[in-house]
Scaffold this active site. Structure first.
Site, PDB file in Angstrom:
ATOM      1  N   LYS A  28      -9.297  -5.200  11.403  1.00 32.58           N
ATOM      2  CA  LYS A  28      -8.222  -4.205  12.764  1.00 32.58           C
ATOM      3  C   LYS A  28      -8.413  -4.896  14.060  1.00 32.58           C
ATOM      4  O   LYS A  28      -7.330  -4.860  14.703  1.00 32.58           O
ATOM      5  CB  LYS A  28      -8.406  -2.932  12.479  1.00 32.58           C
ATOM      6  CG  LYS A  28      -8.551  -1.797  11.240  1.00 32.58           C
ATOM      7  CD  LYS A  28      -7.273  -1.936  10.053  1.00 32.58           C
ATOM      8  CE  LYS A  28      -7.488  -1.574   9.016  1.00 32.58           C
ATOM      9  NZ  LYS A  28      -5.917  -1.847   8.751  1.00 32.58           N
ATOM     10  N   TYR A  34     -14.899  -3.023   8.791  1.00 36.12           N
ATOM     11  CA  TYR A  34     -13.621  -2.111   9.436  1.00 36.12           C
ATOM     12  C   TYR A  34     -12.924  -2.367  10.359  1.00 36.12           C
ATOM     13  O   TYR A  34     -11.785  -3.221  10.816  1.00 36.12           O
ATOM     14  CB  TYR A  34     -13.323  -0.988   8.738  1.00 36.12           C
ATOM     15  CG  TYR A  34     -11.795   0.085   9.240  1.00 36.12           C
ATOM     16  CD1 TYR A  34     -11.131  -0.433   7.866  1.00 36.12           C
ATOM     17  CD2 TYR A  34     -11.794   0.632   9.856  1.00 36.12           C
ATOM     18  CE1 TYR A  34      -9.891   0.134   8.111  1.00 36.12           C
ATOM     19  CE2 TYR A  34     -11.093   1.176   9.944  1.00 36.12           C
ATOM     20  CZ  TYR A  34      -9.705   0.921   8.932  1.00 36.12           C
ATOM     21  OH  TYR A  34      -8.493   1.747   8.928  1.00 36.12           O
ATOM     22  N   SER A  88      -5.571   0.286  13.515  1.00 42.56           N
ATOM     23  CA  SER A  88      -5.751   1.639  13.600  1.00 42.56           C
ATOM     24  C   SER A  88      -6.339   1.838  14.990  1.00 42.56           C
ATOM     25  O   SER A  88      -6.421   0.758  15.687  1.00 42.56           O
ATOM     26  CB  SER A  88      -7.405   1.435  12.384  1.00 42.56           C
ATOM     27  OG  SER A  88      -8.030   2.190  12.991  1.00 42.56           O
ATOM     28  N   ASN A 141       0.840  -2.151   4.614  1.00 40.92           N
ATOM     29  CA  ASN A 141      -0.039  -1.132   5.287  1.00 40.92           C
ATOM     30  C   ASN A 141      -0.773  -0.863   4.838  1.00 40.92           C
ATOM     31  O   ASN A 141      -2.163  -0.269   4.743  1.00 40.92           O
ATOM     32  CB  ASN A 141       0.835  -0.020   4.868  1.00 40.92           C
ATOM     33  CG  ASN A 141       0.467   1.395   4.714  1.00 40.92           C
ATOM     34  OD1 ASN A 141       0.240   1.420   5.454  1.00 40.92           O
ATOM     35  ND2 ASN A 141       0.368   1.837   3.671  1.00 40.92           N
ATOM     36  N   GLY A 154       0.656  -1.141  -0.088  1.00 40.58           N
ATOM     37  CA  GLY A 154      -0.089   0.307   0.325  1.00 40.58           C
ATOM     38  C   GLY A 154       0.709   1.523  -0.556  1.00 40.58           C
ATOM     39  O   GLY A 154       0.574   2.081   0.804  1.00 40.58           O
TER      40      GLY A 154
END
Length: 279
Positions: A155, A151, A137, A85, A11
């Site tokens: 994480k 999401y 995150s 990443n 990323g």
């Protein structure tokens, strides 16, 4: 570790990944960088060189990841630091999001990370050194954000697998760190980096308000600098005993304190139930 290391960064065409790759190259490190589109890496960073290998990779495809790792080792001879990443945000309540929308987010954010780990570990085990950074995150520690459940689940998964990974690879002299960034001023909340539910349910007013706040107010007003995040990752990579958990940003620190207070309150308030299960 040596002053001049070989890094593999996924990323890498934007955000913290791009800042990191630019700093690494400027400091004399060698970098294999991945993106869904190799040309985006060349446009953002520069042409392939002896110390820079841009790679077009589909992280959800194990064979694509394996090929990228093999090319990286073929060019540089080894790997020192791996940074998982790549990832994207998926907005939507758990009821709204389809099975496909949910699985696609896991495919990139979790299984993409696992594909990289699976394919770099033979080299890291062989050389008996290395460091894997998995970028999660602060939402992988504090889940109290309506409309971000899938999401956040990806994480939380990254955080959990990193804790286990750190315990598994310690005997080989390899370190693992899960990174919990707060809000950084990148394009993460922009089109192409965040998905929105195909079939929103307007009854979820809290989720809609949170969605609009992130897209219209927080986007490009985030309090943290990705350049400084890159500096921290480089510094931590040089630590003799790096942490398993790394939080970035005062906002991340504050959310850690909030989560711990919430958990401690629940634990103490209901500890009679907790203890009541013993024989």
């Amino acid at each position: 570790m040596e002053t001049n290391n070989v890094w593999l960064v996924t990323g890498a065409s934007k955000g913290i990944g791009l800042s990191l790759v630019k700093k690494l190259l400027a400091s004399g490190h060698s970098v294999a960088a991945t993106s869904r589109n190799a040309q985006s890496l060349i446009d953002a960073i520069g042409a392939p060189a002896a110390n820079f290998l841009p790679l077009e990779v589909n992280l959800a495809d194990n064979n694509s990841v394996l090929t990228a790792v093999e090319k990286s080792i073929a060019q540089f001879g080894h790997l020192d630091v791996v940074v998982n990443n790549a990832g994207y945000g998926q907005i939507g309540t758990l009821e709204e999001l389809s099975d496909m929308e949910s699985r696609e987010n896991f495919d990139v954010n979790v299984f993409g990370t696992l594909n990289v780990i699976r394919n770099v570990m033979p080299q890291l085990r062989k050389q008996q050194k290395g460091h894997i950074f998995n970028i999660a995150s602060i939402g992988g520690y504090h889940g109290g954000f309506p409309g971000w459940g899938i999401y956040l689940a990806t994480k939380f998964a990254v955080a959990g697998l990193t804790e286990s990974l750190a315990a598994e690879i310690k005997e080989f002299g390899v370190n693992a760190t899960v990174v919990y960034p707060g809000y950084f001023r990148t394009d993460f909340l922009s089109k192409g980096s965040v998905g929105r539910p195909a079939r929103p349910i307007e009854a979820y007013t809290a989720a809609r308000k949170a969605e609009q706040a992130h897209i219209n107010e927080i986007n490009h007003q985030q309090p943290n600098d990705p350049e400084k995040a890159a500096d921290v990752l480089i510094a931590i990579s040089q630590e003799a005993n790096p942490p398993v958990h790394l939080f970035l940003g005062k906002d991340a620190y504050d959310l850690v304190q909030d989560k711990q207070n919430i958990v401690n309150k629940d634990v103490e308030q209901y500890k009679n139930y907790t203890f009541s299960t013993a024989y």
